[in-house]
Design an enzyme around this catalytic site. Structure first.
Site, mmCIF file in Angstrom:
data_model
loop_
_atom_site.group_PDB
_atom_site.id
_atom_site.type_symbol
_atom_site.label_atom_id
_atom_site.label_comp_id
_atom_site.label_asym_id
_atom_site.label_seq_id
_atom_site.Cartn_x
_atom_site.Cartn_y
_atom_site.Cartn_z
ATOM 1 N N GLY A 281 8.252 -11.507 5.791
ATOM 2 C CA GLY A 281 9.251 -12.303 6.506
ATOM 3 C C GLY A 281 8.603 -13.121 7.613
ATOM 4 N N GLY B 211 10.527 -16.134 9.437
ATOM 5 C CA GLY B 211 11.852 -15.898 10.027
ATOM 6 C C GLY B 211 11.848 -15.953 11.546
ATOM 7 C CD GLN B 212 15.974 -14.163 15.850
ATOM 8 O OE1 GLN B 212 16.369 -13.258 15.101
ATOM 9 N NE2 GLN B 212 16.462 -14.347 17.054
ATOM 10 C CB ILE C 47 10.882 -15.181 -0.145
ATOM 11 C CG1 ILE C 47 11.686 -15.668 1.060
ATOM 12 C CG2 ILE C 47 10.740 -13.670 -0.165
ATOM 13 C CD1 ILE C 47 13.137 -15.227 1.048
ATOM 14 C CB ILE D 98 11.001 -7.214 1.138
ATOM 15 C CG1 ILE D 98 10.786 -5.810 1.668
ATOM 16 C CG2 ILE D 98 12.488 -7.537 1.056
ATOM 17 C CD1 ILE D 98 11.020 -5.626 3.137
ATOM 18 C CE1 TYR E 200 20.512 -6.881 11.268
ATOM 19 C CE2 TYR E 200 21.633 -6.022 13.193
ATOM 20 C CZ TYR E 200 20.531 -6.602 12.614
ATOM 21 O OH TYR E 200 19.439 -6.906 13.393
ATOM 22 C CE LYS F 131 17.729 -4.192 11.135
ATOM 23 N NZ LYS F 131 16.353 -4.440 10.688
HETATM 24 N N1 SER Z 1 20.409 -10.248 16.845
HETATM 25 C C1 SER Z 1 20.995 -9.349 15.895
HETATM 26 C C2 SER Z 1 22.302 -9.848 15.401
HETATM 27 O O1 SER Z 1 23.030 -10.380 16.204
HETATM 28 C C3 SER Z 1 21.172 -7.998 16.505
HETATM 29 O O2 SER Z 1 20.087 -7.196 16.308
HETATM 30 O O3 SER Z 1 22.600 -9.686 14.270
#
Ligand code: SER
Length: 318
Positions: free
Chosen positions: A8, A11-12, A35, A55, A143, A147
């Site tokens: 990744g 990415g950010q 990717i 991944i 999400y 996690k």
């Molecule tokens: N920055 C993330 C989100 O807002 C939080 O871990 O999804």
């Protein structure tokens, strides 16, 4: 860490972490995994090797690890919270299926693994202020579910197989480099872009909604320092609360207004992101990270605001 694979890398977090790691460990020792459709460009492409590493494809991960003699994997592939609510199946496939692939390769080939966790592991029943390291983790978002499960699976691989897994719970990350996509905390990035462009900011999060945030340079340091830390002092591994600042939209708005007096903000609250934000803590207690590996943030809201406005001003030629 000698040879590092970033999954990744465009990415950010990846785009900045890859460059930072290359500046420390040498360009040839940090492989930018990508990717199709998110290939590295410019400096990221030119400063070191890159490899196609999806991944969800265990074989591709194993090939990159073997070819570049990788000893440490930064697993940064994920969908952020609001996108994950729209595509929960894909969020699970990347977040959990992907992590499982990484951990299996790490077990077989002897790699250490860093996987970011998040304030998203907490939910409505978690204590909201100074949220402790060890407390209720009952998220109601996909999400958060990935996690929390990721934290548990990473600890399992350490306990059962001795894989050196480590992680921090990132708050909302703020940067002027690569914009995030579809997170709940993204408003705190977007607000700086509006201010720097001289535009009015439409805020999707309601006044009075506090969340933990962090400036990217501190987050990058955390990701590197935890992997370099002497693990003999670790009581925890997956994952450590880390914190540096907590604010609501009014506080960040007024802080920016100090430097951009004409700046205007209007609320148009997005119900999806607001519900997610309300389920997350107001501020985390990061005592364990401080004690077990010496975590210490450098930026607060004001120093971040000054730097963000200066860098974005240069970017937009203002
Ligand atoms: N920055 C993330 C989100 O807002 C939080 O871990 O999804």
């Amino acid at each position: 860490m000698k040879n590092i694979l970033i999954i990744g890398s465009t990415g950010q977090i990846g785009s900045e972490l890859t460059m930072k790691l290359r500046s420390i460990y040498g360009g040839d020792h940090v492989v930018a995994g990508y990717i199709p459709g998110a290939e590295p460009k410019g400096e990221l492409l030119e400063s070191g090797p890159s490899a196609l590493v999806d991944i969800t494809n265990e074989q591709q991960i194993a090939e990159a690890v073997s070819r570049y003699k990788i000893d440490t994997i930064y697993n940064l592939a994920a969908l952020l919270s609001a996108v994950a609510e729209k595509k929960p199946q894909l969020a699970w496939k990347i977040g959990m299926g992907g992590l499982f692939n990484v951990l299996e390769v790490a077990r077989e080939m002897g790699c250490a693994v860093f996987t970011p966790s998040s304030i998203g592991v907490f939910g409505n029943n978690t204590p909201k202020d100074k949220t402790p390291q060890d407390t209720i983790r009952n998220p109601r978002t996909m999400y958060g579910v990935t996690k929390v499960s990721g934290e548990l699976l990473s600890d399992y691989y350490f306990i059962r197989f001795g894989v050196d897994t480590r992680s921090v719970r990132f708050p909302g990350l703020i940067s002027y480099v690569t914009p995030p996509g579809g997170g709940t905390t993204d408003y705190a990035v977007d607000i700086y872009y509006s201010a720097a462009k001289g535009e009015k900011f439409i805020c999707p999060i309601a006044s009075g909604t506090f969340m933990d945030m962090m400036y990217m340079p501190d987050a990058l340091r955390a990701a590197i320092e935890i992997m370099e830390a002497d693990s003999s002092k670790f009581i925890h591994r997956n994952s450590f609360n880390i914190a540096s600042m907590s604010f609501d939209p009014e506080i960040i708005y007024h802080n920016i207004k100090k430097y951009v007096p004409d700046f205007q903000m209007e609320y148009q609250v997005d119900p999806l992101r607001q519900a997610i934000a309300e389920s997350w803590p107001n501020s985390l207690d990061d005592t364990c990270a401080r004690e077990e590996w010496g975590w210490k943030p450098e930026y607060d809201l004001d120093t971040m605001t000054k730097d963000m406005l200066q860098k974005l001003g240069e970017k937009f030629g203002k």
